[in-house]
Design a protein around this motif. Structure first.
Motif, PDB file in Angstrom:
ATOM      1  N   VAL A 168      22.848  27.968  -5.115  1.00 50.71           N
ATOM      2  CA  VAL A 168      21.849  27.711  -4.081  1.00 50.71           C
ATOM      3  C   VAL A 168      21.963  26.264  -3.618  1.00 50.71           C
ATOM      4  O   VAL A 168      22.054  25.350  -4.439  1.00 50.71           O
ATOM      5  CB  VAL A 168      20.415  27.970  -4.593  1.00 50.71           C
ATOM      6  CG1 VAL A 168      19.405  27.759  -3.469  1.00 50.71           C
ATOM      7  CG2 VAL A 168      20.287  29.371  -5.166  1.00 50.71           C
ATOM      8  N   ASN A 169      21.974  26.066  -2.302  1.00 49.45           N
ATOM      9  CA  ASN A 169      21.875  24.731  -1.722  1.00 49.45           C
ATOM     10  C   ASN A 169      20.656  24.695  -0.822  1.00 49.45           C
ATOM     11  O   ASN A 169      20.424  25.624  -0.031  1.00 49.45           O
ATOM     12  CB  ASN A 169      23.122  24.370  -0.916  1.00 49.45           C
ATOM     13  CG  ASN A 169      23.002  23.017  -0.248  1.00 49.45           C
ATOM     14  OD1 ASN A 169      22.632  22.932   0.921  1.00 49.45           O
ATOM     15  ND2 ASN A 169      23.274  21.954  -0.987  1.00 49.45           N
ATOM     16  N   ILE A 170      19.863  23.640  -0.946  1.00 48.55           N
ATOM     17  CA  ILE A 170      18.597  23.533  -0.225  1.00 48.55           C
ATOM     18  C   ILE A 170      18.573  22.224   0.556  1.00 48.55           C
ATOM     19  O   ILE A 170      18.917  21.170   0.011  1.00 48.55           O
ATOM     20  CB  ILE A 170      17.408  23.595  -1.207  1.00 48.55           C
ATOM     21  CG1 ILE A 170      17.384  24.949  -1.918  1.00 48.55           C
ATOM     22  CG2 ILE A 170      16.089  23.341  -0.495  1.00 48.55           C
ATOM     23  CD1 ILE A 170      16.477  24.987  -3.117  1.00 48.55           C
ATOM     24  N   VAL A 171      18.172  22.304   1.820  1.00 48.73           N
ATOM     25  CA  VAL A 171      17.982  21.122   2.666  1.00 48.73           C
ATOM     26  C   VAL A 171      16.676  21.319   3.429  1.00 48.73           C
ATOM     27  O   VAL A 171      16.471  22.365   4.050  1.00 48.73           O
ATOM     28  CB  VAL A 171      19.136  20.925   3.661  1.00 48.73           C
ATOM     29  CG1 VAL A 171      18.933  19.664   4.474  1.00 48.73           C
ATOM     30  CG2 VAL A 171      20.470  20.872   2.943  1.00 48.73           C
ATOM     31  N   ILE A 172      15.779  20.331   3.371  1.00 41.61           N
ATOM     32  CA  ILE A 172      14.498  20.436   4.054  1.00 41.61           C
ATOM     33  C   ILE A 172      14.329  19.256   5.001  1.00 41.61           C
ATOM     34  O   ILE A 172      15.073  18.274   4.928  1.00 41.61           O
ATOM     35  CB  ILE A 172      13.328  20.491   3.045  1.00 41.61           C
ATOM     36  CG1 ILE A 172      13.204  19.157   2.282  1.00 41.61           C
ATOM     37  CG2 ILE A 172      13.492  21.646   2.075  1.00 41.61           C
ATOM     38  CD1 ILE A 172      11.956  19.057   1.445  1.00 41.61           C
ATOM     39  N   PRO A 173      13.341  19.341   5.907  1.00 36.05           N
ATOM     40  CA  PRO A 173      13.068  18.191   6.774  1.00 36.05           C
ATOM     41  C   PRO A 173      12.686  16.971   5.927  1.00 36.05           C
ATOM     42  O   PRO A 173      12.157  17.125   4.825  1.00 36.05           O
ATOM     43  CB  PRO A 173      11.886  18.676   7.636  1.00 36.05           C
ATOM     44  CG  PRO A 173      11.989  20.171   7.613  1.00 36.05           C
ATOM     45  CD  PRO A 173      12.528  20.508   6.258  1.00 36.05           C
ATOM     46  N   PRO A 174      12.976  15.747   6.373  1.00 39.90           N
ATOM     47  CA  PRO A 174      13.455  15.402   7.722  1.00 39.90           C
ATOM     48  C   PRO A 174      14.957  15.489   7.913  1.00 39.90           C
ATOM     49  O   PRO A 174      15.439  15.232   9.009  1.00 39.90           O
ATOM     50  CB  PRO A 174      12.981  13.959   7.861  1.00 39.90           C
ATOM     51  CG  PRO A 174      13.037  13.416   6.458  1.00 39.90           C
ATOM     52  CD  PRO A 174      12.622  14.549   5.574  1.00 39.90           C
ATOM     53  N   ASP A 214      20.803  21.020  -5.165  1.00 44.33           N
ATOM     54  CA  ASP A 214      21.649  22.140  -5.584  1.00 44.33           C
ATOM     55  C   ASP A 214      20.966  22.826  -6.756  1.00 44.33           C
ATOM     56  O   ASP A 214      20.448  22.158  -7.663  1.00 44.33           O
ATOM     57  CB  ASP A 214      23.039  21.657  -6.006  1.00 44.33           C
ATOM     58  CG  ASP A 214      23.886  21.231  -4.820  1.00 44.33           C
ATOM     59  OD1 ASP A 214      23.841  21.940  -3.794  1.00 44.33           O
ATOM     60  OD2 ASP A 214      24.577  20.202  -4.905  1.00 44.33           O
ATOM     61  N   ALA A 215      20.975  24.137  -6.744  1.00 43.52           N
ATOM     62  CA  ALA A 215      20.307  24.894  -7.804  1.00 43.52           C
ATOM     63  C   ALA A 215      21.048  26.202  -8.006  1.00 43.52           C
ATOM     64  O   ALA A 215      22.136  26.415  -7.462  1.00 43.52           O
ATOM     65  CB  ALA A 215      18.838  25.138  -7.442  1.00 43.52           C
ATOM     66  N   ARG A 216      20.443  27.082  -8.782  1.00 46.63           N
ATOM     67  CA  ARG A 216      21.037  28.395  -9.030  1.00 46.63           C
ATOM     68  C   ARG A 216      19.927  29.401  -9.270  1.00 46.63           C
ATOM     69  O   ARG A 216      18.817  29.047  -9.681  1.00 46.63           O
ATOM     70  CB  ARG A 216      21.977  28.353 -10.239  1.00 46.63           C
ATOM     71  CG  ARG A 216      21.268  28.116 -11.551  1.00 46.63           C
ATOM     72  CD  ARG A 216      22.234  28.124 -12.733  1.00 46.63           C
ATOM     73  NE  ARG A 216      21.531  28.032 -14.002  1.00 46.63           N
ATOM     74  CZ  ARG A 216      21.092  26.936 -14.560  1.00 46.63           C
ATOM     75  NH1 ARG A 216      21.296  25.782 -13.954  1.00 46.63           N
ATOM     76  NH2 ARG A 216      20.456  26.964 -15.709  1.00 46.63           N
ATOM     77  N   CYS A 232      16.144  24.871   5.034  1.00 41.13           N
ATOM     78  CA  CYS A 232      17.372  25.674   5.037  1.00 41.13           C
ATOM     79  C   CYS A 232      17.785  25.974   3.600  1.00 41.13           C
ATOM     80  O   CYS A 232      17.810  25.075   2.758  1.00 41.13           O
ATOM     81  CB  CYS A 232      18.501  24.947   5.759  1.00 41.13           C
ATOM     82  SG  CYS A 232      18.213  24.710   7.514  1.00 41.13           S
ATOM     83  N   VAL A 233      18.117  27.234   3.355  1.00 36.92           N
ATOM     84  CA  VAL A 233      18.545  27.671   2.023  1.00 36.92           C
ATOM     85  C   VAL A 233      19.846  28.455   2.188  1.00 36.92           C
ATOM     86  O   VAL A 233      19.919  29.379   3.000  1.00 36.92           O
ATOM     87  CB  VAL A 233      17.482  28.558   1.341  1.00 36.92           C
ATOM     88  CG1 VAL A 233      17.921  28.926  -0.070  1.00 36.92           C
ATOM     89  CG2 VAL A 233      16.127  27.857   1.308  1.00 36.92           C
ATOM     90  N   THR A 234      20.866  28.065   1.434  1.00 37.32           N
ATOM     91  CA  THR A 234      22.138  28.790   1.444  1.00 37.32           C
ATOM     92  C   THR A 234      22.396  29.298   0.045  1.00 37.32           C
ATOM     93  O   THR A 234      22.478  28.518  -0.905  1.00 37.32           O
ATOM     94  CB  THR A 234      23.295  27.872   1.891  1.00 37.32           C
ATOM     95  OG1 THR A 234      22.956  27.274   3.150  1.00 37.32           O
ATOM     96  CG2 THR A 234      24.582  28.664   2.038  1.00 37.32           C
TER      97      THR A 234
END
Length: 497
Positions: free
Chosen positions: A220-226, A211-213, A233-235
C-alpha cells in the motif's frame, strides 16, 4: 415510513409553508383572503419509471456498467443516505469493547443488529439489495469500505484510489475505471487510518506520504493533501492469497520450463541473483518464486521496506524497515537492517529491493561469504541495472573510484534476470544475463536467454524466449553442487559435447 418506500410511492413530501405564509391558490382561482386555512398538500410529482426505486437497482450488486448520468445521482444519494442511517444505528448499538479482530463473531453480531434495524425502519428491500447493503455497511465497520469487494476480486491485481470519486483497477494488465465511490475525503481518510494504525504508522499533513501493507501482505502507498491535489490517494498492489509457483509462471507464459530449471539450479548452487525490471513488471512475484527454490534446511533473513515476501520455508527471520515517528525519531532504514542481519548468522539474505545506499552493504555481503543472496532493483535493461548499482553505491557517501565499484559489482553478482511488463499487459522474463567479469573498465555481460517478439496480433504480443546457445561460465559451480543440466537447455546440440 422508510426512505425507499417514500420514493417508491412517487417522491418525498413537499416542505410545509413557513409559519404565517398562505399556501398558493390552485390554478385558475383567485387568492382567498382571511385567516390562513391549512390546505391539503399537492399531489407528489410523477417520477419516471427508470428513476422510481423500490430499493436499489439489483444489478448494482455486481460491479455495474457506468450508469446514465441522469439516473446515478439519485440512486447514489438514496444508497448513501440509507447506508449512513443504518451504519450510524449499528455503531450506536455495537459494544465498543468488541474485539474487531474476531471477524466471524463481529459479522454475526452486525448481521443480527442489521436485521433488527431494517425491520424497525420498515424498509422495503429485495434480498439482493439487502445483502448488498449489509456487505457495504460491514465493510465500512470492519473492512476497507467501498474497495473491499475489489480487494476480494481475484481478477483485480491493483487498486488505485484517486480521491473519493475516481477508483481504477488493473485487470489483465489493463487499467479500468470502476463505479465504486467513497462518500467524501473524510471517508477515504478513515479507511487510510484503518490500514496504517495496526502497523504503528501515521498519516497527516506533516507526514503526508506513507508505505504500508494489508494483512495479506498487499503493498500500500498512501499520499494525502497537501501533497495530493485530488484528495487522498491510495495505491494497493495485491498479492495472490495463494503464492504463485513456478508452474503458474510457466502457465502464464512468463518463462519456459528450461528457464525454470536453470534458475532453480542457480539458486540451489548459491549464485547471487538480481531481479531487475520496471514498476509493476512482476519483480517481487519472481523473487518469491526464486526464493522458493532455497532448501528448507537453510536459515533465511529477509529485509524489506514493507513486508511483502511470501516465504514458504520454516526457518525465516523477517525484518522490516521503520519510518520516523511523529517527532522525527526512531527511523530504521534498510541499510541498518542489512548491516544487522550480517550478525544473525544468515545462510541466505533476501532483500526486497535495493534502492539506495544499502546496495553497498549488500554487495559487501555477497563478496564476504554470503553466497546465494537475492534482491531486486528498478532498471530498464540488465546493463542499466549495473549502472544503477554504481549510482546507489555512490549514494552511500563513500569516495570510491568507479573502477573499484565495478570490480565489486562484477565479483558479487553472478546473474541478472530481467522482467518486463509488455504493452499488451503481459509480464515476461525477457533477459537472463550472466555477469562474466571485467574487461578493462567495462563489466562484461552475456545473455543466456533472450525474448524475441515475432508479431503483434489481436492486441497480444506473440513471441518466445529462446536460448542464445552460450554455455555460462559458472557451470562448474552448478556441477560442483551435483546439478547437471543438459546442453539442450542452452540450445546446444549434444554432439558438441
Amino acid at each position: 415510513m422508510g426512505l425507499l418506500r417514500r420514493i417508491e410511492r412517487g417522491g418525498t413530501p413537499p416542505s410545509p409553508p413557513e409559519q404565517g405564509q398562505q399556501p398558493p391558490p390552485p390554478q385558475g382561482q383567485p387568492p382567498v383572503s382571511g385567516p390562513t386555512v391549512p390546505a391539503a398538500p399537492p399531489s407528489p410529482p410523477q417520477v419516471p419509471a427508470e428513476v422510481r426505486v423500490g430499493g436499489l437497482n439489483a444489478a448494482a450488486a455486481a460491479m455495474p456498467q457506468r450508469p446514465n448520468a441522469s439516473v446515478r445521482p439519485s440512486q447514489n444519494s438514496i444508497l448513501r443516505d440509507l447506508k449512513q442511517r443504518v451504519k450510524t444505528e449499528l455503531i450506536a448499538q455495537l459494544d465498543p469493547n468488541m474485539d474487531l479482530s474476531k471477524t466471524a463473531e463481529v459479522r454475526t453480531k452486525i448481521k443480527s443488529l442489521f436485521d433488527q434495524i431494517v425491520e424497525s425502519e420498515n424498509i422495503v428491500l429485495t434480498r439482493a439489495e439487502r445483502d448488498r447493503l449489509f456487505e457495504e455497511v460491514t465493510a465500512d465497520i470492519i473492512g476497507f469500505g467501498p474497495i473491499e469487494p475489489l480487494l476480494q476480486d481475484p481478477t483485480v491485481n491493483e487498486v488505485m484510489v484517486n480521491g473519493p470519486n475516481q477508483i481504477y483497477v488493473e485487470q489483465k494488465g489493463k487499467l479500468v475505471l470502476t463505479d465504486v465511490r467513497f462518500d467524501n475525503d473524510e471517508h477515504v481518510r478513515r479507511i487510510i487510518d484503518r490500514i496504517v494504525s495496526p502497523l504503528g504508522r501515521h498519516v497527516d499533513e506533516s507526514s503526508p506520504i506513507c508505505d504500508a501493507r494489508l494483512p495479506d501482505g498487499s503493498r500500500v502507498n498512501i499520499v494525502i493533501p497537501p501533497i495530493s491535489l485530488v484528495g487522498p490517494c491510495v495505491t494497493i498492489r495485491k498479492f495472490s492469497k495463494t503464492p504463485f509457483t513456478v508452474d503458474d509462471l510457466i502457465r502464464f507464459g512468463s518463462m519456459t520450463p528450461e528457464i525454470a530449471e536453470f534458475l532453480r539450479a542457480c539458486v540451489i548452487a548459491r549464485l547471487n541473483c538480481i531481479v531487475s525490471g520496471g514498476t509493476g513488471s512482476g519483480k517481487t512475484t519472481l523473487l518469491n518464486v526464486l526464493s522458493s527454490f532455497i532448501p528448507d534446511d537453510e536459515r533465511i533473513v529477509t529485509v524489506e521496506d514493507a513486508a511483502e515476501l511470501q516465504m514458504r520455508q520454516d526457518h525465516v527471520v523477517r525484518l522490516e524497515a521503520r519510518p520516523p515517528n511523529i517527532e522525527g525519531k526512531g527511523a530504521i532504514s534498510i541499510r541498518d537492517l542489512v548491516i544487522n542481519c550480517l550478525r544473525m548468522r544468515p545462510e541466505r539474505i533476501v532483500v526486497g529491493e535495493c534502492r539506495g545506499k544499502e546496495a553497498l552493504d549488500m554487495l559487501q555481503a555477497m563478496n564476504t561469504g554470503h553466497d546465494g543472496s537475492l534482491t531486486t532493483g528498478h532498471a530498464n535493461t540488465p546493463r542499466d541495472m549495473l549502472s544503477r548499482l554504481e549510482t546507489m553505491v555512490l549514494m552511500a557517501g563513500m569516495e570510491l573510484p568507479v573502477k573499484a565499484i565495478r570490480e565489486q559489482v562484477s565479483s558479487a553478482i553472478d546473474l541478472i534476470v530481467h522482467q518486463a511488463r509488455l504493452r499488451d499487459g503481459s509480464r515476461r522474463i525477457i533477459n537472463v544475463t550472466e555477469v562474466q567479469g571485467m574487461e578493462g573498465d567495462i563489466i562484461t555481460l552475456q545473455d543466456i536467454f533472450v525474448f524475441e517478439q515475432e508479431a503483434f496480433e489481436g492486441g497480444k504480443i506473440v513471441g518466445r524466449i529462446r536460448p542464445t546457445g552460450v554455455r555460462p561460465k559458472f557451470m562448474p559451480k552448478l556441477e560442483d553442487s551435483g546439478i547437471h543440466l543438459p546442453p539442450s537447455t542452452f540450445g546446444i546440440n549434444d554432439r558438441f559435447f
